[in-house]
Write an enzyme that holds these catalytic residues in place. Structure first.
Site, short mmCIF file in Angstrom:
data_model
loop_
_atom_site.label_atom_id
_atom_site.label_comp_id
_atom_site.label_asym_id
_atom_site.label_seq_id
_atom_site.Cartn_x
_atom_site.Cartn_y
_atom_site.Cartn_z
N GLU A 1 0.81 -1.22 0.00
CA GLU A 1 0.00 0.00 0.00
C GLU A 1 0.84 1.26 0.00
O GLU A 1 0.53 2.23 -0.71
CB GLU A 1 -0.94 0.01 1.22
CG GLU A 1 -2.13 -0.92 1.11
CD GLU A 1 -1.81 -2.38 1.39
OE1 GLU A 1 -0.65 -2.68 1.77
OE2 GLU A 1 -2.71 -3.22 1.26
N GLN B 1 -7.79 -2.12 -0.97
CA GLN B 1 -8.74 -3.25 -0.95
C GLN B 1 -9.80 -3.02 0.14
O GLN B 1 -10.96 -3.30 -0.05
CB GLN B 1 -8.00 -4.56 -0.76
CG GLN B 1 -8.84 -5.75 -1.14
CD GLN B 1 -8.00 -6.92 -1.63
OE1 GLN B 1 -7.42 -7.64 -0.82
NE2 GLN B 1 -7.94 -7.11 -2.93
N PHE B 2 -9.36 -2.50 1.25
CA PHE B 2 -10.24 -2.06 2.33
C PHE B 2 -9.63 -0.78 2.88
O PHE B 2 -8.40 -0.66 2.96
CB PHE B 2 -10.32 -3.10 3.46
CG PHE B 2 -11.14 -4.32 3.12
CD1 PHE B 2 -12.47 -4.42 3.51
CD2 PHE B 2 -10.58 -5.36 2.40
CE1 PHE B 2 -13.22 -5.54 3.19
CE2 PHE B 2 -11.33 -6.48 2.07
CZ PHE B 2 -12.65 -6.57 2.47
N ALA B 3 -10.48 0.16 3.32
CA ALA B 3 -9.98 1.40 3.91
C ALA B 3 -8.95 1.10 4.99
O ALA B 3 -7.92 1.78 5.10
CB ALA B 3 -11.14 2.18 4.53
N ASP B 4 -9.21 0.05 5.75
CA ASP B 4 -8.37 -0.30 6.89
C ASP B 4 -6.90 -0.50 6.50
O ASP B 4 -6.00 -0.27 7.30
CB ASP B 4 -8.89 -1.58 7.57
CG ASP B 4 -10.41 -1.58 7.73
OD1 ASP B 4 -11.10 -1.19 6.77
OD2 ASP B 4 -10.90 -1.98 8.79
N PHE B 5 -6.66 -0.95 5.26
CA PHE B 5 -5.28 -1.18 4.84
C PHE B 5 -4.58 0.11 4.42
O PHE B 5 -3.38 0.13 4.20
CB PHE B 5 -5.23 -2.23 3.72
CG PHE B 5 -5.71 -3.56 4.18
CD1 PHE B 5 -5.13 -4.18 5.28
CD2 PHE B 5 -6.77 -4.20 3.57
CE1 PHE B 5 -5.59 -5.39 5.75
CE2 PHE B 5 -7.25 -5.42 4.03
CZ PHE B 5 -6.65 -6.02 5.12
N HIS C 1 -11.65 -4.82 8.74
CA HIS C 1 -12.31 -4.69 7.43
C HIS C 1 -13.58 -3.85 7.57
O HIS C 1 -14.55 -4.08 6.87
CB HIS C 1 -12.67 -6.07 6.86
CG HIS C 1 -11.47 -6.92 6.52
ND1 HIS C 1 -10.74 -7.59 7.47
CD2 HIS C 1 -10.89 -7.20 5.33
CE1 HIS C 1 -9.76 -8.26 6.87
NE2 HIS C 1 -9.82 -8.04 5.58
C1 LIG Z 1 -1.46 -5.02 4.02
C2 LIG Z 1 -2.59 -5.80 3.48
N1 LIG Z 1 -3.15 -5.43 2.30
C3 LIG Z 1 -4.18 -6.12 1.79
C4 LIG Z 1 -4.69 -7.20 2.44
C5 LIG Z 1 -5.88 -7.96 1.86
N2 LIG Z 1 -5.51 -9.34 1.60
C6 LIG Z 1 -5.79 -10.32 2.47
S1 LIG Z 1 -5.13 -11.78 2.00
C7 LIG Z 1 -4.53 -11.12 0.57
C8 LIG Z 1 -3.77 -11.98 -0.37
C9 LIG Z 1 -2.65 -12.67 0.34
O1 LIG Z 1 -1.88 -13.41 -0.54
P1 LIG Z 1 -0.66 -14.25 -0.02
O2 LIG Z 1 0.16 -13.43 0.89
O3 LIG Z 1 0.01 -14.82 -1.20
O4 LIG Z 1 -1.33 -15.37 0.88
P2 LIG Z 1 -2.35 -16.52 0.42
O5 LIG Z 1 -3.72 -15.93 0.54
O6 LIG Z 1 -2.02 -16.90 -0.96
O7 LIG Z 1 -2.15 -17.61 1.40
C10 LIG Z 1 -4.82 -9.77 0.49
C11 LIG Z 1 -4.45 -8.89 -0.63
C12 LIG Z 1 -4.10 -7.54 3.67
N3 LIG Z 1 -4.56 -8.55 4.41
N4 LIG Z 1 -3.06 -6.83 4.16
#
Ligand SMILES: Cc1ncc(C[n+]2csc(CCOP(=O)(O)OP(=O)(O)O)c2C)c(N)n1
Ligand SMILES: [Mg+2]
Lengths: 322, 341
Positions: free
Chosen positions: A59, A81-85, A126
């Protein structure tokens, strides 16, 4: 034809990509057939190749990249993806985007879209409403559209503005709000709107809480009490004039916000009315916000954590009784 | 380099790892339990999301199974197997997903955002990478307090590897020389995003050198390799070696969450060797090497199904939290609670 709040956001981005070559969208999972966690960009990557780009989960760098591109004359839209991030990108948003123009006279026209607010079962990370936090810092414009029409026109306006705009779109409204068609008229960013006229009490609010307030106003109307509802639309700048004019009509003020209670939008509105419109008030101004804890996961807890029609009505009765 | 030595260790010729059957049982339990959770979700009985680790059970179980009392475990989204191996009761999971007020999170948080810091299992926040420096801090403090023999293990995805928090956390662990094992599972998707939009290096394990870590790789579909590789990394960390990075390769054999049909996963990638199901492979090896026969497997399955049903049935009978009885207080210092009107 009918348009949801979410579709209005997608349509606004379609319009922007079509009409303005400087626009591109940057975010996680927004490209391909997938089109975003909430589908706000569905179909856009195919329609506008190379201009709707998936980013790594980074981010801070997403916003930093957008800032650089904006300084080169582009008009990037960043989807969180969410405001929280967006908390991860606070440094770039507050310290880089927010100070750029003031320090260098080079404006920073980025738009950061924040899917905001609570929905059932979404929990502490979220569900957040961050408009108050962003408004506290100088250098940003912060908007919280509460209607399908505003979702559309305010996003287009946000991109046109030469400054960083934090566009808070409410996730609960995505599917729950429908309009007959896209709007042909608009109210500019910076203007609040009286969405229901009244004479007994002003409820000043924003985002999804506008609809809770309207439900309360409807309910009170059956008993002959007319509540005026003001939708702030933009939180920064805050349209003090429209708020004061409403309080001048009703003499009573209740501010409602979904964000955490310490400081924030409701406190700011009350501070302005108290200092500039004290003589207009027949009762102490009141406010109601979420509780001062993280946002709970369980629906039973969540529905009591945020203001709801019941708690707003109770507070309204208090202010009216004074 | 360690990574070349350990890559491609052959499964079939070696005697199985001493923890093989124990690990397999946890994998199977995870699969059966998560299928149950998914079906409860489809039936509308779980609010919010359900996130499962299908395909990742071999890596995850290997993350939990070598940990001891006093160790720190910070699991992530797809670590049901690791959590169970670390000792998390199934009932804790069922209670969290089903919103029982008796669960470890008491309805305040849900699904995978659970933990029990007192037992060493940290409760993840969503923000990916954020738990890494927290584990570093736990380890630093344990050293300051004179504890011995402990390690910390935390997991991340190939997507989460790209956050600033991960970078800072990895670096600070090496600077502090704490006994950290970071297990990164490259399951080739971060939600819908394939690897070419996450990173541009040939292999994430190559980053180990840049951080001052020891790096190793494992085929995440092969339980033997996962146990060997992660077990060895844990041993090295315990022995005072620098932080360890293990990169395991798999495919996420489910949606990102159960709301997601994963239609973006290409047919080509589904044919890759890393797309094999680690549980199926382990079961095959068990039969080939006659660790159990079909009847034994069937019995194990039946036992597990009963355990899962019991945990779910118990949680389902328990009361949900009630807003009017909730203690709306986010700080532990009672006299410092801000009474906001
Ligand atoms: C900093 C942050 N940004 C966005 C998200 C939203 N999000 C949750 S899981 C995910 C994908 C994660 O992918 P990966 O790290 O490869 O793990 P996998 O789900 O494949 O196990 C995202 C974008 C988050 N949790 N944290
Ligand atoms: Mg992944």
């Amino acid at each position: 034809m009918s348009v949801t709040y979410l579709e209005a956001i997608r349509e606004a981005q379609t319009y922007l990509l079509r009409e303005d070559k400087r626009v591109f969208i940057y975010g996680q999972d927004i490209a391909g057939k997938f089109g975003g966690a909430f589908k706000a960009t569905k179909g856009l990557a195919e329609q506008f190749p190379g201009r709707v780009l998936n980013t790594p989960i980074s981010e801070d760098a997403m916003v930093g990249t957008a800032i650089g591109a904006a300084m080169e004359g582009m008009r990037p839209i960043v989807e969180m993806q969410f405001a929280d991030f967006s908390s991860i990108a606070l440094n770039q948003i507050l310290n880089n985007a927010g100070t750029q123009y003031w320090r260098t006279q080079v404006p920073c026209p980025i738009t950061v879209r924040l899917p905001s607010g609570g929905t059932k079962g979404s929990g502490p990370f979220h569900s957040q409403s961050m408009e108050g936090l962003y408004s506290h810092y100088p250098g940003l414009v912060v908007v919280t559209p509460a209607t399908v029409e505003d979702a559309y026109t305010m996003l287009i306006d946000a991109v046109a503005i030469d400054d960083p705009v934090i566009y808070c779109e409410h996730k609960y409204l995505y599917y729950h709000l429908k309009a007959d068609a896209l709007p042909t008229e608009k109210l500019p960013i910076g203007k609040a709107r009286v969405v229901r006229p009244g004479r007994d009490l002003s409820i000043v609010t924003n985002s999804a809480m506008v609809h809770e307030a309207l439900a309360v106003a409807q309910q009170f109307s059956a008993d002959g009490i007319e509540i005026e509802v003001v939708d702030l639309r933009s939180v920064k700048p805050l349209d003090t004039g429209t708020v004061l004019a409403s309080v001048a009509r009703t003499g009573r003020l209740l501010c409602v916000g979904e964000a955490f209670p310490w400081g924030g939008v409701t406190a700011e509105v009350i501070a302005r009315v108290a200092s500039e419109g004290f003589h207009l008030l027949d009762a102490a101004p009141a406010r109601i916000n979420a509780k001062d804890t993280p946002i709970p996961y369980h629906p039973n807890l969540w529905s009591e954590h945020r203001p709801n029609a019941k708690t707003i009505a109770a507070k309204a009765r208090q202010v009216l009784a004074e | 380099m360690l990574q070349t030595a350990e890559r491609g260790a052959s499964t079939s010729k070696k005697a199985p790892h001493e923890k093989y059957l124990e690990a397999f049982r946890i994998m199977l339990q995870t699969r059966i339990f998560e299928e149950k959770l998914a079906s409860l979700y489809r039936g509308g009985l779980i609010t919010g999301g359900v996130y499962i680790g299908r395909g990742q059970e071999a890596v995850s179980v290997s993350c939990g199974i070598f940990l001891q009392k006093g160790d720190v475990f910070a699991p992530l989204i797809r670590d049901q197997a690791g959590r169970s191996a670390f000792g998390e009761p199934l009932l804790d999971v069922a209670r969290t997903y089903l919103g029982s007020r008796l669960g470890p999170m008491r309805g305040r948080d849900g699904n995978i955002h659970r933990g029990c810091p007192k037992t060493g299992q940290l409760a993840m926040i969503s923000h990916l990478g954020a738990m890494i420096p927290v584990v570093v801090g736990k380890l630093l403090a344990k050293r300051m307090k004179g504890e011995k023999g402990f390690i910390g293990l935390t997991t991340i995805g190939e997507g989460g590897m790209q956050t600033g928090a991960t970078h800072e956390g990895m670096n600070i662990a090496a600077v502090e020389h704490v006994p950290l094992v970071l297990v990164a599972t490259n399951n080739h998707y971060a939600y819908s995003t394939p690897n070419d939009r996450q990173f541009a290096c040939a292999d994430l394990v190559d980053r180990a050198k840049g951080y001052g870590y020891e790096g190793s790789s494992a085929d995440g579909t092969d339980l033997t390799q996962c146990l060997d590789t992660i077990g060895a990394a844990v041993k090295r960390a315990r022995a005072g070696r620098p932080p360890q990075l293990v990169v395991a390769s798999t495919l996420r054999l489910a949606g990102h969450g159960e709301h997601d049909d994963a239609s973006y996963v290409t047919d080509d990638i589904r044919r890759e060797p890393f797309a094999q199901d680690s549980l199926q492979r382990a079961e095959q090896l068990i039969l080939e090497q006659e660790l159990l026969d079909r009847e034994g497997l069937q019995q194990m399955r039946a036992e597990i199904a009963a355990e899962v049903d019991e945990a779910v049935a118990t949680a389902q009978q328990e009361d949900a939290p009630v807003g009017s009885e909730e203690d709306w207080c986010a700080v532990s210092t009672r006299e410092l609670v801000d009474q906001i009107p």
